[in-house]
Design a protein around this motif. Structure first.
Motif, PDB file in Angstrom:
ATOM      1  N   LEU A 291       0.792  -1.233   0.000  1.00  0.00           N
ATOM      2  CA  LEU A 291       0.000   0.000   0.000  1.00  0.00           C
ATOM      3  C   LEU A 291       0.825   1.285   0.000  1.00  0.00           C
ATOM      4  O   LEU A 291       0.372   2.310  -0.506  1.00  0.00           O
ATOM      5  CB  LEU A 291      -0.921   0.030   1.233  1.00  0.00           C
ATOM      6  N   VAL A 316      11.795  -3.136  -4.215  1.00  0.00           N
ATOM      7  CA  VAL A 316      10.504  -3.154  -4.903  1.00  0.00           C
ATOM      8  C   VAL A 316       9.951  -1.739  -4.885  1.00  0.00           C
ATOM      9  O   VAL A 316       9.692  -1.181  -3.810  1.00  0.00           O
ATOM     10  CB  VAL A 316       9.470  -4.062  -4.203  1.00  0.00           C
ATOM     11  N   GLY A 369       4.779  -4.423   8.032  1.00  0.00           N
ATOM     12  CA  GLY A 369       3.487  -5.071   7.820  1.00  0.00           C
ATOM     13  C   GLY A 369       3.617  -6.477   8.391  1.00  0.00           C
ATOM     14  O   GLY A 369       4.674  -7.114   8.257  1.00  0.00           O
ATOM     15  N   ASN A 371       2.459  -9.428   7.703  1.00  0.00           N
ATOM     16  CA  ASN A 371       2.742 -10.570   6.829  1.00  0.00           C
ATOM     17  C   ASN A 371       4.203 -10.590   6.419  1.00  0.00           C
ATOM     18  O   ASN A 371       4.844 -11.635   6.408  1.00  0.00           O
ATOM     19  CB  ASN A 371       1.851 -10.538   5.586  1.00  0.00           C
ATOM     20  N   SER A 372       4.729  -9.415   6.093  1.00  0.00           N
ATOM     21  CA  SER A 372       6.138  -9.351   5.695  1.00  0.00           C
ATOM     22  C   SER A 372       7.039  -9.772   6.852  1.00  0.00           C
ATOM     23  O   SER A 372       8.052 -10.445   6.651  1.00  0.00           O
ATOM     24  CB  SER A 372       6.507  -7.942   5.236  1.00  0.00           C
TER      25      SER A 372
HETATM   26  N1  UDP Z   1       3.597  -8.722  -1.242  1.00  0.00           N
HETATM   27  C1  UDP Z   1       4.207  -9.404  -2.272  1.00  0.00           C
HETATM   28  N2  UDP Z   1       4.877  -8.677  -3.207  1.00  0.00           N
HETATM   29  C2  UDP Z   1       4.973  -7.317  -3.152  1.00  0.00           C
HETATM   30  C3  UDP Z   1       4.352  -6.627  -2.080  1.00  0.00           C
HETATM   31  C4  UDP Z   1       3.682  -7.366  -1.136  1.00  0.00           C
HETATM   32  O1  UDP Z   1       4.149 -10.641  -2.360  1.00  0.00           O
HETATM   33  O2  UDP Z   1       5.606  -6.722  -4.016  1.00  0.00           O
HETATM   34  C5  UDP Z   1       2.865  -9.503  -0.224  1.00  0.00           C
HETATM   35  C6  UDP Z   1       3.723  -9.757   0.995  1.00  0.00           C
HETATM   36  O3  UDP Z   1       4.502 -10.925   0.814  1.00  0.00           O
HETATM   37  C7  UDP Z   1       2.683  -9.862   2.082  1.00  0.00           C
HETATM   38  C8  UDP Z   1       1.585  -8.905   1.619  1.00  0.00           C
HETATM   39  O4  UDP Z   1       1.755  -8.751   0.223  1.00  0.00           O
HETATM   40  O5  UDP Z   1       2.172 -11.171   2.139  1.00  0.00           O
HETATM   41  C9  UDP Z   1       1.690  -7.548   2.260  1.00  0.00           C
HETATM   42  O6  UDP Z   1       1.274  -7.638   3.575  1.00  0.00           O
HETATM   43  P1  UDP Z   1       1.976  -6.858   4.755  1.00  0.00           P
HETATM   44  O7  UDP Z   1       1.212  -7.183   6.000  1.00  0.00           O
HETATM   45  O8  UDP Z   1       3.411  -7.173   4.813  1.00  0.00           O
HETATM   46  O9  UDP Z   1       1.867  -5.325   4.375  1.00  0.00           O
HETATM   47  P2  UDP Z   1       0.711  -4.376   3.765  1.00  0.00           P
HETATM   48  O10 UDP Z   1       0.815  -4.505   2.301  1.00  0.00           O
HETATM   49  O11 UDP Z   1      -0.597  -4.862   4.314  1.00  0.00           O
HETATM   50  O12 UDP Z   1       1.086  -3.022   4.240  1.00  0.00           O
END
Ligand code: UDP
Length: 494
Positions: A291, A316, A369, A371-372
């Motif tokens: 985001l 990225v 984040g 997930n990261s």
């Molecule tokens: N993600 C990905 N590639 C990207 C950006 C994000 O695979 O270029 C995935 C990342 O592996 C994670 C999710 O999108 O599973 C992002 O979730 P996170 O909680 O880290 O952050 P948010 O995007 O909600 O701020």
């Protein structure tokens, strides 16, 4: 088993990658444990994960997607723009949010048609707690971040330790925590700092959690057991930790590569060749999630900071759609990095799981984040923490102060998108300093790396048969089955 006897659970994700990816993975885990699963979402969102659902279905699992129409025309959006990550301006973000809000009705109609035994809905869908009450079924609140951050939200909301401080940069301590965690008002979300127009949107989410049957976490016991305990004892909310779900269900490389994204990523990708040419643990992966859109001034500092650090990196970068000289700056930078072979830019979306698992990757710069963080932990990687908004500053504290696997870059202000003030831009010198600590050969880095690897081991063991997360998932499904049985007996008796 007859379908009417099989436990039927409906999942309703919130359309943003950080919420949707883990919920879909969790839904797939339920199906793999014998549950009949329905995921409700809109067309464009389904297209990011449908392939894995079809593959599970074809392997014999009872899982499907129930599509609903996104009201694109009514909110004035082009077809296919249905996810928070598609918003390129605040106006567009407002329209997407309105469209999501309008889905309440069709979702509630579906609940009535499907008559599930339980609904698992994202924290952002606070209204579903009432829908479940009407149907007499349990609603499980899905919280897509850490126990630590949820406790922080609840306690700061309740005790308001930041009220009455002389400035936004003065420190306060989070009350009720087993560790001394200090933050400044500027680091908590603005709706919590002072009541504003967004407060009535966020507060009900945390209230709805208390009225739910319990909360499901993509976390694991071994990672934050102290806060799991605080959550249960102080907040009195039942919870289950079943993570990390991503590594649990996405075991092969193809699933890892395509997870959460529509486009296919070829095996012979240039980024992979580039990584293959690097020494083990020598590359820093730099990502700010799905985001964040950075201000130009911040992009410039990151580029120089990474270059000046002298370490290899993959960064990225999300295109911003603006024409403010940024593109030419980044193109020049990309060209220079190609020549020096020091850096590699991935535009917009990276196959994050594959990059993190690659032996050449040695650390990550993360926006914290959840997930990261889990994905990096799973790969045994230490981190540079660079929180931007929402829960991310709390997660930074968990990484740095509790788990001790993170080097803070020094982010000061909790702000969505590129609205961070000029004073809050992190300077290149600070970036160089953090990168040198993390990627260098000093004792601090060695210790963090060792702890991250230990947690990575625990993350892998907890999802194996007999592991904590594995057992918790089995117990939760058993509990829901018992509820279904006693409800059926009650109905028979009446
Ligand atoms: N993600 C990905 N590639 C990207 C950006 C994000 O695979 O270029 C995935 C990342 O592996 C994670 C999710 O999108 O599973 C992002 O979730 P996170 O909680 O880290 O952050 P948010 O995007 O909600 O701020």
């Amino acid at each position: 088993m007859e379908e009417s006897q099989q436990l039927h659970v409906v999942f309703v994700p919130f359309p943003t990658p950080g919420h949707m990816i883990p919920m879909v993975d969790t839904a797939r885990l339920f199906a793999k444990h014998g549950v009949n699963v329905t995921i409700i979402t809109t067309h464009a969102n389904a297209s990011t994960f449908q392939k894995s659902i079809d593959s599970d279905f074809n392997s014999g699992y009872s899982i499907r997607t129930q599509l609903i129409q996104f009201p694109s025309a009514q909110v004035g959006l082009p077809e296919g723009v249905e996810n928070i990550k598609d918003g390129t301006s605040l106006e567009m973000l407002g329209k997407i949010s309105r469209g999501i809000f309008m889905l309440q009705n069709p979702i509630e109609v579906l609940f009535k048609d499907l008559q599930p035994d339980c609904i698992v809905t994202d924290m952002m869908h606070a209204w579903t707690v009432e829908a479940a009450e009407k149907l007499g079924i349990p609603r499980i609140h899905y919280y897509s971040s850490s126990y630590f951050s949820n406790c922080a939200f609840h306690f700061i909301m309740k005790y308001r330790p930041h009220d009455g401080l002389v400035s936004d940069t003065q420190k306060f301590t989070i009350p009720g925590f087993p560790h001394t965690i200090e933050m400044t008002p500027l680091q908590i979300p603005d709706w919590l700092r002072e009541k504003n127009a967004a407060t009535p949107y966020f507060e009900p989410m945390f209230q709805s959690e208390k009225r739910s049957y319990g909360t499901l976490y993509n976390s694991f016991h071994e990672l934050e057991s102290d806060y799991e305990k605080v959550n249960r004892s102080t907040l009195g909310i039942k919870s289950w930790s079943v993570g990390p779900v991503s590594s649990w269900v996405n075991k092969d490389d193809e699933k890892k590569a395509n997870r959460g994204h529509t486009e296919e990523l070829g095996k012979e990708a240039a980024w992979l060749n580039w990584l293959n040419s690097k020494e083990n643990e020598s590359v820093l992966y730099v990502s700010f999630g799905s985001l964040t859109r950075l201000a130009h001034a911040q992009l410039v500092e990151i580029a120089h900071g990474l270059e000046n650090s002298g370490h290899n990196f993959i960064w990225v970068v999300r295109k911003n759609g603006r024409d403010d000289g940024e593109n030419s700056f980044l193109q020049d930078f990309e060209q220079r990095m190609k020549e020096s072979k020091k850096g590699y830019i991935i535009w917009n979306w990276a196959p994050q799981l594959l990059i993190l698992d690659h032996p050449a990757t040695g650390g990550i710069v993360t926006h914290c984040g959840w997930n990261s963080i889990l994905e990096s932990l799973n790969a045994g990687l230490p981190m540079i923490s660079w929180p931007m908004f929402a829960d991310q500053f709390y997660n930074e504290k968990l990484l740095v102060d509790v788990l001790k696997i993170g080097v803070p870059v020094g982010a000061k202000e909790n702000k969505l998108w590129n609205s961070v003030s000029v004073e809050a831009v992190v300077k290149r010198e600070e970036i160089v300093k953090a990168v040198k600590i993390l990627m260098g050969s000093g004792q601090e880095s060695k210790d963090m790396r060792m702890r991250a690897k230990q947690l990575g081991g625990a993350a892998k063991r907890t999802i194996e048969e007999g592991g904590h997360s594995y057992n918790t998932l089995v117990l939760l499904i058993d509990e829901l089955k018992s509820l279904k049985k006693s409800k059926a007996l009650d109905e028979k008796a009446n």
